[in-house]
Design a protein around this motif. Structure first.
Motif, PDB file in Angstrom:
ATOM      1  N   GLU A 128       0.705  -1.154   0.094  1.00  0.00           N
ATOM      2  CA  GLU A 128       0.068  -0.066   0.148  1.00  0.00           C
ATOM      3  C   GLU A 128       0.930   1.294   0.196  1.00  0.00           C
ATOM      4  O   GLU A 128       0.583   2.427   0.725  1.00  0.00           O
ATOM      5  CB  GLU A 128      -0.989   0.152   1.112  1.00  0.00           C
ATOM      6  CG  GLU A 128      -1.853  -1.053   0.946  1.00  0.00           C
ATOM      7  CD  GLU A 128      -3.244  -1.038   2.247  1.00  0.00           C
ATOM      8  OE1 GLU A 128      -3.106  -0.182   2.973  1.00  0.00           O
ATOM      9  OE2 GLU A 128      -4.074  -1.635   1.697  1.00  0.00           O
ATOM     10  N   LYS A 129       1.974   1.189  -0.818  1.00  0.00           N
ATOM     11  CA  LYS A 129       2.739   2.386  -1.108  1.00  0.00           C
ATOM     12  C   LYS A 129       2.764   2.777  -2.372  1.00  0.00           C
ATOM     13  O   LYS A 129       3.562   3.727  -2.892  1.00  0.00           O
ATOM     14  CB  LYS A 129       4.314   2.195  -0.503  1.00  0.00           C
ATOM     15  CG  LYS A 129       4.431   1.777   0.831  1.00  0.00           C
ATOM     16  CD  LYS A 129       5.981   1.232   1.249  1.00  0.00           C
ATOM     17  CE  LYS A 129       6.050   0.824   2.683  1.00  0.00           C
ATOM     18  NZ  LYS A 129       7.266   0.510   3.154  1.00  0.00           N
ATOM     19  N   LEU A 130       1.694   2.457  -3.211  1.00  0.00           N
ATOM     20  CA  LEU A 130       1.854   2.688  -4.533  1.00  0.00           C
ATOM     21  C   LEU A 130       1.170   4.084  -4.739  1.00  0.00           C
ATOM     22  O   LEU A 130      -0.045   4.314  -4.811  1.00  0.00           O
ATOM     23  CB  LEU A 130       1.129   1.686  -5.542  1.00  0.00           C
ATOM     24  CG  LEU A 130       1.233   2.076  -6.995  1.00  0.00           C
ATOM     25  CD1 LEU A 130       1.109   0.454  -7.707  1.00  0.00           C
ATOM     26  CD2 LEU A 130       0.235   2.791  -7.525  1.00  0.00           C
ATOM     27  N   ASP A 131       1.805   5.135  -5.051  1.00  0.00           N
ATOM     28  CA  ASP A 131       1.411   6.450  -5.387  1.00  0.00           C
ATOM     29  C   ASP A 131       1.504   6.742  -7.000  1.00  0.00           C
ATOM     30  O   ASP A 131       2.484   6.846  -7.393  1.00  0.00           O
ATOM     31  CB  ASP A 131       2.074   7.406  -4.583  1.00  0.00           C
ATOM     32  CG  ASP A 131       1.625   9.032  -4.885  1.00  0.00           C
ATOM     33  OD1 ASP A 131       0.901   9.272  -5.627  1.00  0.00           O
ATOM     34  OD2 ASP A 131       1.948   9.926  -4.015  1.00  0.00           O
ATOM     35  N   PRO A 132       0.354   7.078  -7.559  1.00  0.00           N
ATOM     36  CA  PRO A 132       0.407   7.001  -9.063  1.00  0.00           C
ATOM     37  C   PRO A 132       1.309   8.296  -9.608  1.00  0.00           C
ATOM     38  O   PRO A 132       1.750   8.344 -10.613  1.00  0.00           O
ATOM     39  CB  PRO A 132      -0.958   7.194  -9.402  1.00  0.00           C
ATOM     40  CG  PRO A 132      -1.704   7.697  -8.271  1.00  0.00           C
ATOM     41  CD  PRO A 132      -1.122   6.937  -7.132  1.00  0.00           C
TER      42      PRO A 132
ATOM     43  N   LEU B 209      -2.490   2.703 -15.004  1.00  0.00           N
ATOM     44  CA  LEU B 209      -2.522   4.087 -14.105  1.00  0.00           C
ATOM     45  C   LEU B 209      -3.562   5.121 -14.785  1.00  0.00           C
ATOM     46  O   LEU B 209      -4.178   5.758 -14.062  1.00  0.00           O
ATOM     47  CB  LEU B 209      -1.215   4.783 -14.332  1.00  0.00           C
ATOM     48  CG  LEU B 209       0.044   4.087 -13.625  1.00  0.00           C
ATOM     49  CD1 LEU B 209       1.389   4.626 -13.878  1.00  0.00           C
ATOM     50  CD2 LEU B 209      -0.166   4.017 -12.293  1.00  0.00           C
ATOM     51  N   SER B 210      -3.928   4.881 -16.130  1.00  0.00           N
ATOM     52  CA  SER B 210      -4.928   5.731 -16.413  1.00  0.00           C
ATOM     53  C   SER B 210      -6.285   5.227 -16.069  1.00  0.00           C
ATOM     54  O   SER B 210      -7.376   6.100 -15.968  1.00  0.00           O
ATOM     55  CB  SER B 210      -4.892   5.691 -17.846  1.00  0.00           C
ATOM     56  OG  SER B 210      -5.524   4.531 -18.546  1.00  0.00           O
ATOM     57  N   THR B 211      -6.547   4.000 -15.687  1.00  0.00           N
ATOM     58  CA  THR B 211      -7.602   3.709 -14.854  1.00  0.00           C
ATOM     59  C   THR B 211      -7.542   2.905 -13.526  1.00  0.00           C
ATOM     60  O   THR B 211      -7.677   1.676 -13.524  1.00  0.00           O
ATOM     61  CB  THR B 211      -8.465   2.712 -15.902  1.00  0.00           C
ATOM     62  OG1 THR B 211      -7.698   1.608 -16.320  1.00  0.00           O
ATOM     63  CG2 THR B 211      -9.070   3.421 -17.232  1.00  0.00           C
ATOM     64  N   LEU B 212      -6.874   3.547 -12.627  1.00  0.00           N
ATOM     65  CA  LEU B 212      -6.347   2.993 -11.468  1.00  0.00           C
ATOM     66  C   LEU B 212      -7.243   2.226 -10.536  1.00  0.00           C
ATOM     67  O   LEU B 212      -6.902   1.174 -10.298  1.00  0.00           O
ATOM     68  CB  LEU B 212      -5.513   4.020 -10.398  1.00  0.00           C
ATOM     69  CG  LEU B 212      -4.761   3.473  -9.317  1.00  0.00           C
ATOM     70  CD1 LEU B 212      -3.643   3.025 -10.214  1.00  0.00           C
ATOM     71  CD2 LEU B 212      -4.373   4.958  -8.611  1.00  0.00           C
ATOM     72  N   GLU B 213      -8.484   2.597 -10.611  1.00  0.00           N
ATOM     73  CA  GLU B 213      -9.493   1.861  -9.509  1.00  0.00           C
ATOM     74  C   GLU B 213     -10.308   1.094 -10.427  1.00  0.00           C
ATOM     75  O   GLU B 213     -11.387   0.615  -9.916  1.00  0.00           O
ATOM     76  CB  GLU B 213     -10.398   3.073  -8.890  1.00  0.00           C
ATOM     77  CG  GLU B 213      -9.498   4.078  -8.021  1.00  0.00           C
ATOM     78  CD  GLU B 213      -8.874   3.414  -6.854  1.00  0.00           C
ATOM     79  OE1 GLU B 213      -9.382   2.622  -6.481  1.00  0.00           O
ATOM     80  OE2 GLU B 213      -8.161   4.067  -6.242  1.00  0.00           O
ATOM     81  N   ASP B 214     -10.181   0.819 -11.611  1.00  0.00           N
ATOM     82  CA  ASP B 214     -11.320   0.139 -12.422  1.00  0.00           C
ATOM     83  C   ASP B 214     -10.553  -1.030 -13.265  1.00  0.00           C
ATOM     84  O   ASP B 214      -9.976  -0.847 -14.274  1.00  0.00           O
ATOM     85  CB  ASP B 214     -11.709   1.148 -13.320  1.00  0.00           C
ATOM     86  CG  ASP B 214     -13.060   0.328 -14.123  1.00  0.00           C
ATOM     87  OD1 ASP B 214     -13.108  -0.755 -14.288  1.00  0.00           O
ATOM     88  OD2 ASP B 214     -13.988   1.106 -14.458  1.00  0.00           O
ATOM     89  N   PHE B 215     -10.509  -2.411 -12.555  1.00  0.00           N
ATOM     90  CA  PHE B 215      -9.827  -3.358 -13.087  1.00  0.00           C
ATOM     91  C   PHE B 215     -10.346  -3.546 -14.386  1.00  0.00           C
ATOM     92  O   PHE B 215      -9.602  -3.832 -15.570  1.00  0.00           O
ATOM     93  CB  PHE B 215      -9.881  -4.592 -12.038  1.00  0.00           C
ATOM     94  CG  PHE B 215      -9.412  -5.873 -12.796  1.00  0.00           C
ATOM     95  CD1 PHE B 215      -8.127  -6.159 -12.583  1.00  0.00           C
ATOM     96  CD2 PHE B 215     -10.087  -6.694 -13.596  1.00  0.00           C
ATOM     97  CE1 PHE B 215      -7.385  -7.288 -13.000  1.00  0.00           C
ATOM     98  CE2 PHE B 215      -9.725  -8.023 -14.049  1.00  0.00           C
ATOM     99  CZ  PHE B 215      -8.396  -8.282 -13.746  1.00  0.00           C
TER     100      PHE B 215
END
Length: 314
Positions: free
Chosen positions: A131-135, A195-201
């Motif tokens: 949980e250290k991934l910052d886009p 990264l362009s759709t980070l929250e949408d698998f």
């Protein structure tokens, strides 16, 4: 934690499998002619059996399956998928992560592009799991992790960051990398789709499956499936199994077709569960019944749980 570690473990492996399985039309293909993940399954089974990375065991398993192959463009992509279990197993410690990723790559011929692609994908997955991934800082961190290199991977990742900052669409990203060699195109496009759709698998992998159908030079089904597999692994690590559409999961379970050389998708589920258990230090005493005896009398089975690095299987 936002998501459990086992959810992210499963998300990484399922994401890669689903990315490879998805056709450009958005339907799941249960028969894949590329089978990108068979080597990943063998590596996962080796880590489960030994609780550590052992190259001789990996090589032996691949030779038994006739998968010890000379590096080509197609095999290079498979190698990156094959290293996913190593990224998961050593994700807590960046130093060990890098050492073991470079170590496992010794199984195959040394290819600087494969090495950099493996480090980039592996480190991004490790940051997601911790949980250290910052886009906003991911790509500079990856470039630092890769270090000095003669390849174009760092430069291409910076181009991805520029596209994201500009809000560029998928067609613009495809055109940006249209003249790149196959693997040098797949890695940046996978990061762009992720990264362009980070929250949408779902959207991430569907956009990735389109890559290779337009504009990209020498486009092949492999380009599309490989880009989607890497995108799926990245997005699955970040969003966990909860981010994977339920309809896709149900469809896989209902069909229960073979997955990456396993006899069924249910077997893949069990493999991911056991892999997560070995990593976390869960003792499966049913596998060692002699340990359950006390002066010749069996005692009730026990299950021992511990946080990572506190208790590990002996």
């Amino acid at each position: 934690m936002r998501y459990s570690s086992i959810s992210r473990f499963k998300g990484t492996l399922f994401g890669a499998f689903l990315g490879e399985s998805l056709a450009s039309g958005g339907e799941i293909q249960f028969q894949s002619y590329l089978d990108l993940g068979r080597m990943a399954v063998l590596g996962t089974q080796s880590l489960i059996a030994l609780g550590r990375l052992d190259l001789d065991d990996w090589i032996g398993r691949q030779q038994q399956e006739s998968l010890h192959l000379v590096t080509t463009d197609d095999i290079s992509i498979k190698i990156i998928i094959a290293t996913l279990p190593v990224a998961l197993f050593f994700h807590e410690n960046p130093i060990k992560l890098r050492q073991n990723l470079l170590h496992v790559l010794k199984i195959w011929e040394d290819d600087p592009v494969v090495r950099d692609g493996t480090l980039a994908v592996g480190y991004a997955i490790a940051l997601a799991l911790t949980e250290k991934l910052d886009p906003l800082t991911l790509i500079p961190q990856i470039i630092t992790f890769i270090g000095e290199t003669p390849t174009s991977i760092p430069k291409n990742l910076l181009r991805v960051q520029n596209l994201l900052e500009q809000g560029a669409g998928l067609s613009s990203a495809e055109a940006e990398f249209a003249k790149e060699e196959k693997l040098s195109n797949i890695i940046p496009m996978a990061f762009y789709c992720f990264l362009s759709t980070l929250e949408d698998f779902r959207l991430a992998v569907l956009r990735a499956t389109r890559n290779g159908n337009f504009k990209v030079q020498d486009a092949t089904p492999l380009t599309s499936q490989a880009t989607a597999a890497i995108t799926g692994a990245l997005s699955g690590a970040y969003n966990g199994t909860g981010g994977i559409p339920v309809t896709w999961q149900v469809l896989l379970l209902q069909r229960n077709s073979s997955a990456w050389g396993l006899t069924s998708f249910s077997q893949m589920l069990k493999l991911a569960d056991v892999f997560g258990a070995v990593w976390s230090g869960v003792y499966d005493l049913s596998l060692n019944p002699r340990e359950l005896t006390e002066e010749g009398c069996e005692v009730a089975p026990l299950s021992v749980y511990a946080a990572p690095r506190v208790i590990r299987s002996r």
